[in-house]
Design an enzyme around this catalytic site. Structure first.
Site, PDB file in Angstrom:
ATOM      1  N   ASP A   1      -0.964   2.891  11.065  1.00 54.23           N
ATOM      2  CA  ASP A   1       0.453   3.091  10.761  1.00 54.23           C
ATOM      3  C   ASP A   1       0.731   4.548  10.417  1.00 54.23           C
ATOM      4  O   ASP A   1       1.779   5.096  10.784  1.00 54.23           O
ATOM      5  CB  ASP A   1       0.877   2.202   9.585  1.00 54.23           C
ATOM      6  CG  ASP A   1       1.084   0.767  10.009  1.00 54.23           C
ATOM      7  OD1 ASP A   1       1.307   0.535  11.215  1.00 54.23           O
ATOM      8  OD2 ASP A   1       1.027  -0.122   9.144  1.00 54.23           O
TER       9      ASP A   1
ATOM     10  N   GLU B   1      10.061   5.781   4.298  1.00 50.13           N
ATOM     11  CA  GLU B   1      10.816   6.051   3.086  1.00 50.13           C
ATOM     12  C   GLU B   1      10.921   7.536   2.804  1.00 50.13           C
ATOM     13  O   GLU B   1      10.146   8.335   3.296  1.00 50.13           O
ATOM     14  CB  GLU B   1      10.183   5.372   1.853  1.00 50.13           C
ATOM     15  CG  GLU B   1       8.948   6.031   1.258  1.00 50.13           C
ATOM     16  CD  GLU B   1       7.677   5.780   2.038  1.00 50.13           C
ATOM     17  OE1 GLU B   1       7.131   6.757   2.585  1.00 50.13           O
ATOM     18  OE2 GLU B   1       7.231   4.631   2.121  1.00 50.13           O
TER      19      GLU B   1
ATOM     20  N   THR C   1       7.410  -2.696   3.330  1.00 50.00           N
ATOM     21  CA  THR C   1       6.068  -3.261   3.123  1.00 50.00           C
ATOM     22  C   THR C   1       5.049  -2.190   2.728  1.00 50.00           C
ATOM     23  O   THR C   1       3.878  -2.496   2.552  1.00 50.00           O
ATOM     24  CB  THR C   1       5.575  -3.967   4.409  1.00 50.00           C
ATOM     25  OG1 THR C   1       5.742  -3.061   5.510  1.00 50.00           O
ATOM     26  CG2 THR C   1       6.355  -5.241   4.681  1.00 50.00           C
TER      27      THR C   1
ATOM     28  N   TYR D   1       4.971   1.762   0.520  1.00 50.29           N
ATOM     29  CA  TYR D   1       5.066   2.278  -0.854  1.00 50.29           C
ATOM     30  C   TYR D   1       6.001   1.394  -1.698  1.00 50.29           C
ATOM     31  O   TYR D   1       5.685   0.999  -2.827  1.00 50.29           O
ATOM     32  CB  TYR D   1       5.606   3.719  -0.780  1.00 50.29           C
ATOM     33  CG  TYR D   1       5.321   4.603  -1.966  1.00 50.29           C
ATOM     34  CD1 TYR D   1       4.702   4.126  -3.116  1.00 50.29           C
ATOM     35  CD2 TYR D   1       5.687   5.956  -1.922  1.00 50.29           C
ATOM     36  CE1 TYR D   1       4.451   4.968  -4.190  1.00 50.29           C
ATOM     37  CE2 TYR D   1       5.431   6.800  -2.993  1.00 50.29           C
ATOM     38  CZ  TYR D   1       4.823   6.304  -4.127  1.00 50.29           C
ATOM     39  OH  TYR D   1       4.581   7.138  -5.180  1.00 50.29           O
TER      40      TYR D   1
ATOM     41  N   LYS E   1       6.665  -1.667  -1.581  1.00 53.17           N
ATOM     42  CA  LYS E   1       6.089  -2.945  -1.997  1.00 53.17           C
ATOM     43  C   LYS E   1       5.123  -2.758  -3.169  1.00 53.17           C
ATOM     44  O   LYS E   1       5.018  -3.626  -4.031  1.00 53.17           O
ATOM     45  CB  LYS E   1       5.377  -3.616  -0.819  1.00 53.17           C
ATOM     46  CG  LYS E   1       4.959  -5.045  -1.126  1.00 53.17           C
ATOM     47  CD  LYS E   1       4.436  -5.743   0.103  1.00 53.17           C
ATOM     48  CE  LYS E   1       4.068  -7.188  -0.208  1.00 53.17           C
ATOM     49  NZ  LYS E   1       3.039  -7.319  -1.234  1.00 53.17           N
TER      50      LYS E   1
ATOM     51  N   ALA F   1       8.466   4.223 -12.579  1.00 50.34           N
ATOM     52  CA  ALA F   1       8.318   4.404 -14.018  1.00 50.34           C
ATOM     53  C   ALA F   1       9.500   5.095 -14.708  1.00 50.34           C
ATOM     54  O   ALA F   1       9.386   6.232 -15.173  1.00 50.34           O
ATOM     55  CB  ALA F   1       7.022   5.183 -14.309  1.00 50.34           C
TER      56      ALA F   1
END
Ligand code: NAP
Ligand code: MN
Length: 267
Positions: A52, A125, A164, A166, A168, A188
């Site tokens: 990927d 992303e 699916t 980072y 996830k 965070a």
């Protein structure tokens, strides 16, 4: 009438092992009267070989072309999200390339504009993360609405196919790529009487715009990731993120729907 796509560009790491594997693919392509091109700009089929990560790089390095068909060939032990073919499964590739009426699957991408000027695309992303052992602050807007002030490690804005990856890992939802949308997930966040964020991931319609305004306080700038690449520009004040008009087209295979991939990979 649509002419047959037959100019193939292979994108791969030029090491010895992969080059040998690609050699047999080139023979196969020649046998089926495809042209192998050395410049991706002349291609209408772009094939990545690897995993990927290689597929993400292939799409990025060839400029997110929406007039090309992309295909991922896995050289790992298994298939993955963007690799619908396996290097050892030649039969499936022949079936796909000789089938004149292959169905095409379209993956949404996001467009990120930096400080109202430069813009880029992401297939998985856009991530924004503190580059030092300190939090940073940003104001989050949905369209023109000031939604929250975030303080923490960072944020991930994922496409459906990136959901699916980072996204996830930080408990974001897995999203069907048939839904044109973007998902925002926190890394965070600090929540106290001064800073308050939603806390859960949220999914925005493809018609909305997300704006992240980075506070200059502290005078250190976060690092921006576009899929698996870091942006070289560091002093950024504002990011506008929305779904783009561009889609990445891939070959749709039988028994390989997105949810079949999710099941195969995670369940
Ligand atoms: P990497 O750090 O080597 O790989 C991360 C893993 O994510 C690899 O197993 C990769 O598959 C897999 N992956 C990539 N895109 C995926 C997708 N859409 N759905 C499910 N899994 C996916 O980096 P990389 O291989 O260059 O991949 C870049 C991606 O890694 C980034 O876009 C980001 O999503 C992800 N990432 C995840 C974390 C985390 O979960 N903590 C942190 C940083 C980055 P392959 O082995 O087939 O390449
Ligand atoms: Mn990888």
């Amino acid at each position: 009438m649509a002419e047959r796509r037959n100019n193939i560009y292979f994108f791969y790491k030029r090491d010895e092992k992969t080059s040998a594997q690609v050699k047999s693919l080139i023979d196969l392509a020649n046998e089926h009267e495809f042209n192998i091109v050395n410049d991706y700009r002349n291609a209408n089929i772009i094939v990545s070989i690897g995993g990927d990560g290689a597929f993400l790089q292939a799409v990025r390095k060839t400029g997110f072309r929406d007039d090309c068909l992309y295909a991922g060939i896995s050289t790992h032990n298994s298939l993955s999200f963007y690799c619908d073919f396996h290097i050892d499964d030649i039969d499936k590739m022949i079936e796909a390339i000789t089938n004149e009426r292959v169905e095409v699957r379209k993956y949404p991408t996001i467009q990120v504009t930096i400080d109202n000027s430069t813009s880029f695309y992401c297939l998985n992303e856009c991530s924004i993360r503190s580059s030092i052992i300190k939090t940073f602050v940003m104001d989050v807007f949905i369209d023109e609405l000031h939604f929250e002030t975030f303080r923490g490690d960072g944020m991930i804005v994922a496409t459906p196919t990136g959901s699916t990856a980072y996204n996830k890992s930080v408990n974001g939802a897995v999203v069907d790529p048939l839904l044109p949308c973007i998902q925002v997930s926190e890394l965070a966040s600090i929540n106290n009487n001064h800073y308050r964020t939603l806390g859960s991931s949220f999914i925005l319609s493809g018609k909305r715009k997300l704006t992240l305004k980075i506070s200059p306080e502290g005078n250190h700038y976060p690092i921006i990731g576009m899929d698996n690449e870091a942006l070289s520009i560091r002093h950024i004040e504002k990011l506008d993120i929305s779904l783009s008009d561009k889609v990445i087209k891939t070959v749709k295979l039988k028994d390989n729907s997105f949810w079949q991939k999710v099941k195969r990979t995670f369940l």
